[in-house]
Design a protein around this motif. Structure first.
Motif: not given
Length: 365
Positions: A235-241, A268-279, A294-301
């Motif tokens: 499913n290219p539109n899968a919701h992943i956290v 971004l494409k729907p199938t990409d992953l993006y790290n919300l903590m990168y910025e 430092g940021i060890l705890d992160q959300f990638v979506v």
């Protein structure tokens, strides 16, 4: 300026009253986004149009009983840390206070944890603290970790429906004797009937040397990326956290190349992953080591969660570090750091050596 607030929790199962104060500290803001909860925390009720996700490294949440199968001797009443029932109970109540505060008027719907010893400590947290009235359900199995610490999750069945969960063991082909924490993959049905894949991680630490341990974190990253790719192929539109304590910073190789994230939120494409903590990597932190945040705890979506047309999307396309003042202490040098339970062998009676992180999902119908 001190902003004092008292949150009263109402709901089908909520009767607890949480009163606290939040110190509005001076923070840096990247662009127009507020990444620190002390800057712009939203405590409003979420009803059916939002779901709050959280992750919290709870710093050695051990019970005070001896487990002969794990290395837990430090956390016993007669162990090096003098981990007594009273200290255990105090920590549980403080964690419950934090979880309630993270939710505002409505407790978080789904929380991932790491550094929990067993199911018992989660039962204590959800059944014998202020969280009892919320009806949290537990997802947990024991891992092969030598110290016996695991990843786990709790969720509110009044808001989410558990469809499935699975734990994945990490078997390093270059170190077959190594035992580390499993990776938890939960599958939830959201109130708008969309499906959410929620991964909870606690990757191998840098203990023993950053260079020496880096292959293990890279292996974990590639393993999780392969799982995400399998979902996105179906499913290219899968919701992943993907969340957790990754023991690497957002700009390190495992996070950038192992997870193969796209660092351009506007491409971004729907199938990409993006790290919300990168910025956030230059402006904030969830953990402090030698007075350096430092940021060890992160959300990638998955990219689909950041697209405006998606029925389920990340609110404001950002996550927040829950940095409220009661979770932070000031050291002898004036440096601020998380108010942890132990400083080395010394008991200081805080919450954790990590700050929690939160994000809201906006739901359309």
């Amino acid at each position: 300026m001190i902003n004092q607030s008292c949150f009263r929790y109402y709901g089908q199962k909520i009767n607890a009253v949480l009163c606290g104060y939040f110190l509005l500290i001076s923070v840096h803001v990247y662009g127009q986004k507020a990444y620190l909860a002390s800057e712009s925390f939203d405590p409003s009720p979420r009803n059916e149009d939002r779901v709050r996700l959280a992750f919290y490294n709870v710093e050695n949440l051990f019970d005070y009983f001896d487990d002969s199968l794990t290395i837990d001797e430090q956390f016993l009443p007669r162990g090096d840390h003098y981990w007594t029932k009273a200290r255990y109970t105090e920590k549980q109540n403080k964690l419950a206070k934090t979880i309630l505060a993270m939710g505002g008027w409505d407790a978080p719907e789904l929380i991932g944890f790491c550094e929990v010893e067993n199911r018992y400590v989660l039962e204590s947290l959800t059944q014998f603290t202020q969280l009892k009235s919320l009806g949290y359900e537990i997802i947990h199995i024991d891992s092969r970790d030598a110290r016996g610490i695991d990843v786990a999750a709790i969720y509110r069945p009044d808001k989410l429906k558990l469809l499935n969960y699975e734990y994945y063991q990490l078997n390093f082909p270059f170190d077959t004797a190594s035992r580390t924490r499993d990776i938890l993959h939960t599958v939830m049905e959201l109130p708008n009937k969309d499906t959410l894949h929620f991964f909870v991680n606690h990757w191998p630490s840098k203990f023993g040397g950053e260079f020496e341990t880096q292959p293990k974190r890279m292996f974990a990253a590639q393993f999780v990326r392969a799982k995400a790719d399998s979902l996105l192929k179906l499913n290219p539109n899968a919701h992943i956290v993907i969340t957790g304590d990754f023991n690497d910073e957002p700009e390190e190789e495992s996070m950038l190349n192992g997870l193969s994230v796209n660092t351009d939120i506007n491409a971004l494409k729907p199938t990409d992953l993006y790290n919300l903590m990168y910025e956030l990597r230059f402006v904030a932190g969830t953990h402090s080591f030698e007075n350096k945040w430092g940021i060890l705890d992160q959300f990638v979506v998955s990219g689909n969660l950041l697209l405006k047309q998606s029925r389920t999307r990340v609110r404001d396309r950002t996550a927040q570090i829950f940095d409220m003042d009661f979770l932070i202490m000031e050291g002898a040098t004036g440096a601020r750091r998380p108010f942890r339970t132990y400083q080395g062998p010394k008991y200081i009676g805080g919450y954790s050596d990590h700050l929690p992180i939160i994000l809201d999902l906006i739901l359309a119908y």
